[in-house]
Design an enzyme around this catalytic site. Structure first.
Site, PDB file in Angstrom:
ATOM      1  N   ASP A 146       0.534 -17.664  -3.396  1.00  0.00           N
ATOM      2  CA  ASP A 146       1.324 -16.506  -3.962  1.00  0.00           C
ATOM      3  C   ASP A 146       0.471 -15.916  -5.226  1.00  0.00           C
ATOM      4  O   ASP A 146       0.451 -16.013  -6.276  1.00  0.00           O
ATOM      5  CB  ASP A 146       2.515 -17.307  -4.557  1.00  0.00           C
TER       6      ASP A 146
ATOM      7  N   ASP B  27       0.794  -1.144  -0.146  1.00  0.00           N
ATOM      8  CA  ASP B  27       0.086   0.048  -0.049  1.00  0.00           C
ATOM      9  C   ASP B  27       0.871   1.128   0.042  1.00  0.00           C
ATOM     10  O   ASP B  27       2.111   1.022   0.086  1.00  0.00           O
ATOM     11  CB  ASP B  27      -0.924  -0.055   1.257  1.00  0.00           C
TER      12      ASP B  27
ATOM     13  N   GLU C 172       1.355 -10.259   0.929  1.00  0.00           N
ATOM     14  CA  GLU C 172       2.067  -8.890   0.817  1.00  0.00           C
ATOM     15  C   GLU C 172       3.572  -9.012   1.536  1.00  0.00           C
ATOM     16  O   GLU C 172       4.218  -9.728   2.047  1.00  0.00           O
ATOM     17  CB  GLU C 172       1.063  -7.777   2.032  1.00  0.00           C
TER      18      GLU C 172
ATOM     19  N   HIS D 148       1.599  -8.966  -3.120  1.00  0.00           N
ATOM     20  CA  HIS D 148       0.503  -7.985  -3.040  1.00  0.00           C
ATOM     21  C   HIS D 148       1.282  -6.713  -2.838  1.00  0.00           C
ATOM     22  O   HIS D 148       1.667  -6.298  -1.901  1.00  0.00           O
ATOM     23  CB  HIS D 148      -0.251  -8.146  -1.840  1.00  0.00           C
TER      24      HIS D 148
HETATM   25  O1  9MR Z   1       2.001  -6.650   9.872  1.00  0.00           O
HETATM   26  C1  9MR Z   1       0.482  -6.122  10.204  1.00  0.00           C
HETATM   27  C2  9MR Z   1      -0.232  -7.403  10.979  1.00  0.00           C
HETATM   28  O2  9MR Z   1       0.641  -7.497  11.915  1.00  0.00           O
HETATM   29  C3  9MR Z   1      -1.609  -7.160  11.048  1.00  0.00           C
HETATM   30  O3  9MR Z   1      -2.192  -8.132  11.657  1.00  0.00           O
HETATM   31  C4  9MR Z   1      -2.190  -6.793   9.856  1.00  0.00           C
HETATM   32  C5  9MR Z   1      -3.711  -6.257  10.007  1.00  0.00           C
HETATM   33  O4  9MR Z   1      -3.849  -5.167  11.035  1.00  0.00           O
HETATM   34  O5  9MR Z   1      -1.759  -5.516   9.215  1.00  0.00           O
HETATM   35  C6  9MR Z   1      -0.250  -5.982   8.974  1.00  0.00           C
HETATM   36  O6  9MR Z   1       0.212  -4.889   8.618  1.00  0.00           O
HETATM   37  C7  9MR Z   1      -0.264  -4.039   7.044  1.00  0.00           C
HETATM   38  C8  9MR Z   1      -0.817  -2.889   7.330  1.00  0.00           C
HETATM   39  O7  9MR Z   1      -2.084  -3.027   8.092  1.00  0.00           O
HETATM   40  C9  9MR Z   1      -1.098  -1.949   6.177  1.00  0.00           C
HETATM   41  N1  9MR Z   1       0.207  -2.063   5.139  1.00  0.00           N
HETATM   42  C10 9MR Z   1       0.407  -3.454   4.774  1.00  0.00           C
HETATM   43  C11 9MR Z   1       0.827  -4.413   6.264  1.00  0.00           C
HETATM   44  C12 9MR Z   1       1.319  -5.464   5.757  1.00  0.00           C
HETATM   45  O8  9MR Z   1       0.274  -6.419   5.531  1.00  0.00           O
END
Ligand code: 9MR
Length: 842
Positions: free
Chosen positions: A813, A431, A822, A764
């Protein structure tokens, strides 16, 4: 047989003749629907997008009363209707809901959970695909937008809705509400051309959550269109005036295969990159059933097929995390460099190296992740190659104000009277958000790598623009994020001065793929409730992240740039004080859309970590007293039950590790505590490895979002134990952790792009979205995916082939799988750290 074949042909002939000679209804511009299966889209039809439906005369209207939850009250979500048409360039759709009591605005941006209408389009060439790609759209339109005057300003949600370029007017009708919408088609339609099409209505009759779900396509019997486009019906373009009625064709199959299948030919699981000549070498041979008798294995040289070593597998055990029955192959005794495969019976492993240099390139590639993801600066071909070069992203972060408005819990935020220069920094992940809490742990990891081995990444070692400035390149890279973190501090004289804003992002998720935009309308005047990019409110967690990393910054930049070091120290001390004054600003998930939450309800670990970094930098006893008073000092920052040593929300152990680097400056008794705790924690990981079939320092309960970072961070702690004690068992633990990440796992898959026979390709990530023809490259090498997630929360992973697997196999994947695939700064940082440690250790 013959007779039946003849009858069948006759039937096909009759049906085809009937179909192609039937005349559309005289008043209609296209044939009526094939109920729940096909809708004909008349074109060209001249329609003006204005909220007035007079120009829709003659377009067939489809009414839907069926679905997975229907209403007992016909006037309240009893039915919806829709119609579709095209002028040859735009796709038009109007939908209306019979809805006497409109329920809206009760569930934040979860509009699907109350009255709303949805349409779905598969505009890709693959109508059988069962997961979303970039040309497949889910568009939810809600009655909160009734009366909107600008069709481009809407609170649309749904998969890829950000990139669909939908415009719409939303209006009341005599018995409910509806909309008229348009979006560009990526092609010029031809008579008979097919697209995937679906229409849903959500309804809230009782006034609480959704209690009605009406669905047009009959194939979608369980309400899965939001995650599975193969259950859409078809839209077929119908050229107005034609008399032949095109029939739907068969869709071509292209369902993505779960990863486990793809490596079927290589049954034996190995680190697909390789093993050190001098190190532990373990492979895993899964079998169908438990065997009591050991199986013979051979190590085979790839160039001449010679069997250079043989041995017997160790007894099988059932690995709970994967469900596999595994046999271990230990070939540690073999030390000759070369390229090999393992063999046992008919089974082979993928080829791999034995060599000293297996991680040399990975170390650099893993660190290159950060330059690739910088904001505010063009990513230049001379550093990354043409494929991954791109223009600067979000340079407009240099002038951004506070979020103002209502969050998804209904709380109103006032905005602020200032703007900040929060430019620089790295994109957090796939993102475009920038988050101080995750920035903190990521910067710490890079700076800690520097502090652990200051010689490893000197000037000229990385492919970055600053590699001739006489400053170690790893410090240059970390500074890019440090500047952003400093920029997030609330200025003097403002409410919560000295605290750090929790994060910076937009109020809706952008579509994927998407090139990071160079300029972005931050909407500092708050004119556009659906747009903008804002500073989200300050939090104690973010403030302490700033205090800790800025203190670390002050210590490490002192010899290179005393002025910058002084600026960091000042920011750190101000932040520390502000956190003391505001210790319970605990929220993070604001406004609830468009950015990750990163909310953290316990900041005692952040207090401990920040106190440590401030103490190490200043020597001031107030910080020492504070850190010693924390329970985290006594337990090293880890207590039983924690699966990962650290993650963004739990940073206590960062303090302990920083103390360990300087343990000789502590009183002996305290130094002993720090070292003992690190060994104790690392011993726990060695124990876990012994019990896991795939020899990973992650218990069966540990597969949460970003599980690979858990494995790598646990490895990092073992590396410290190795450094502090010299005990080689800890080094073995680090090696085994990397073996898991690079292929010796329940998926037989390397989670690092470009490394291994079968490795991650479809992260992602908005830019690395894997559409090279459209300017979206596949990922560069050295990027680690989040990995298996026991509770996947994205549609691509919430399919039985993935979510129905044992926990360590819940991974796909696929670029839509943000909860398993991601990529992000706080995961690549420990990858770089561990790769560098292993590379430097021979
Ligand atoms: O790494 C984060 C994980 O620990 C959380 O459970 C999750 C949901 O809140 O979010 C992950 O972080 C994401 C973030 O919210 C937005 N940018 C991408 C991050 C990696 O997926």
């Amino acid at each position: 047989m013959k007779k039946y074949a003849y009858l069948f042909l006759l039937l096909v002939f009759l049906l085809t003749t009937l179909a192609t000679t039937a005349q559309p209804d005289d008043d209609l511009l296209a044939p009526p629907e094939v109920v729940g299966e096909v809708v004909y889209i008349p074109f060209p039809v001249a329609i003006t997008l204005d909220g007035d439906l007079d120009d829709w005369a003659g377009v067939p209207v489809i009414t839907v009363e069926r679905g997975t939850m229907t209403s007992d009250d016909p006037a309240n979500n009893g039915a919806f209707s829709f119609a579709v048409a095209s002028d040859g360039e735009l796709f038009y759709i109007t939908m209306e809901s019979v809805d006497a009591n409109i329920v809206t605005g009760q569930h934040g941006r979860d509009f699907w959970n109350e009255d709303s209408l949805e349409f779905y389009l598969n505009l890709s060439e693959d109508l059988a695909v069962s997961a979303y790609t970039s040309a497949i759209f889910q568009i939810n339109i809600n009655p909160g937008d009734i009366g909107n005057s600008d069709p481009a300003v809407l609170t649309i949600t749904g998969t890829n809705s950000g990139s669909a370029q939908v415009r719409a007017y939303v209006f009341e009708t005599g018995d409910g509400w509806g909309f008229e919408a348009a979006l560009p088609l990526p092609f010029t339609p031809e008579h008979g051309q097919e697209i995937g099409l679906q229409a849903h209505a959500n309804g809230s009759v009782a006034g609480e959550g959704r209690d009605v779900k009406l669905i047009w396509s009959l194939a979608d019997s369980t309400d899965t269109s939001w995650q599975n486009p193969s259950v859409f019906g078809r839209g077929i373009f119908f050229e107005v005036g034609r008399t032949d009625i095109p029939q739907p064709g068969a869709a071509t199959e292209s369902t993505p295969e779960p990863e486990a299948e793809a490596m079927a030919e290589y049954v034996i699981r190995v680190n697909q990159v390789g093993y050190f000549p001098w190190g532990i070498k373990i492979a895993v041979y899964p079998t169908e059933a438990e065997v009591d008798v050991p199986v013979e294995w051979a190590l085979v040289a790839v160039d001449d097929g010679a069997r250079v070593e043989t041995g017997l597998t160790q007894p099988s055990l059932r690995d709970r995390a994967s469900g596999d029955i595994v046999n271990l192959i230990d070939f540690s005794a073999f030390t000759t460099p070369g390229t090999y495969q393992l063999q046992a019976g008919d089974a082979y492993s993928a080829p791999f190296e034995i060599g000293d240099d297996i991680y040399r390139q990975l170390t650099h590639d893993a660190l290159a992740y950060f330059y690739h993801n910088r904001t505010g600066i063009p990513i230049e071909a001379q550093y990354v190659g043409e494929t991954w070069a791109r223009p600067a992203g979000h340079v407009t972060d240099n002038n951004v104000t506070c979020f103002k408005g209502v969050d998804n819990t209904g709380r109103e935020w006032p905005g602020c009277d200032y703007t900040l220069d929060a430019s620089g920094g790295w994109y957090d992940a796939g993102d475009f958000g920038k988050y101080v809490v995750n920035g903190g742990i990521s910067v710490w990891t890079l700076l800690n790598l520097y502090e652990f081995d200051p010689e490893a990444f000197g000037d000229g070692s990385l492919s970055i623009p600053e590699n001739t400035n006489d400053v170690p390149d790893i410090l240059d890279e970390a500074r890019w994020e440090m500047n952003f973190l400093l920029g997030m501090q609330v200025p003097p004289g403002q409410p919560q001065a000295g605290m750090a804003h929790h994060k910076l992002h937009g109020v809706r998720w952008e579509g994927l793929p998407m090139l990071p935009p160079t300029e972005w309308d931050n909407d500092n005047a708050h004119a556009n409730p659906a747009g903008g990019r804002y500073l989200m409110p300050p939090s104690t967690a973010a403030t302490l992240n700033l205090a800790a990393s800025a203190a670390q910054c002050a210590r490490l930049w002192q010899p290179y740039d005393a002025e910058f070091a002084a600026r960091c120290l000042q920011a750190a001390e101000i932040a520390w004080q502000a956190a003391q004054d505001n210790p319970v600003f605990l929220y993070g998930n604001i406004p609830g859309e468009g950015g990750g939450p990163y909310d953290d309800s316990n900041v005692q670990d952040e207090f401990y970590w920040a106190a440590v970094e401030l103490y190490l930098t200043t020597g001031d006893t107030q910080y020492y007293d504070r850190l010693k008073a924390s329970p985290y000092f006594q337990n090293g920052g880890w207590q039983p039950g924690k699966e990962s040593a650290m993650y963004w929300g739990d940073v206590a152990i960062l303090g302990t590790l920083s103390l360990a680097l300087h343990h000789d400056t502590l009183p002996e008794a305290d130094s002993q505590i720090v070292r003992d705790q690190i060994s104790r924690i690392a011993d726990g990981y060695l124990n876990i490895i012994e019990g896991e079939g795939y020899r990973v320092p992650m218990p069966v309960t540990g597969y949460s979002w970003g599980s690979n970072s858990g494995v790598l961070n646990n490895a990092l702690v073992m590396a410290y134990a190795h450094r502090l004690t010299g005990d080689e068992r800890y080094l073995d633990g680090v090696i085994q952790s990397m073996d898991y990440v690079l292929g010796r796992n329940g998926l037989n898959f390397s989670f690092v792009s470009g490394y291994g026979t079968h490795s991650m390709m479809h992260p992602h990530h908005r830019f690395w979205a894997g559409e090279p023809a459209n300017g979206f490259p596949f990922p560069p090498p050295g990027v680690v995916a989040g990995g298996p997630n026991a509770n996947p929360s994205d549609p691509a992973a919430q399919v039985p082939q993935v979510a129905g697997q044992p926990t360590s196999r819940r991974y796909i994947d696929h670029r839509d799988s943000y909860s398993t695939n991601e990529v992000t700064i706080n995961w690549n940082a420990p990858l770089a750290w561990v790769a560098a440690y292993l590379h430097g250790n021979h």
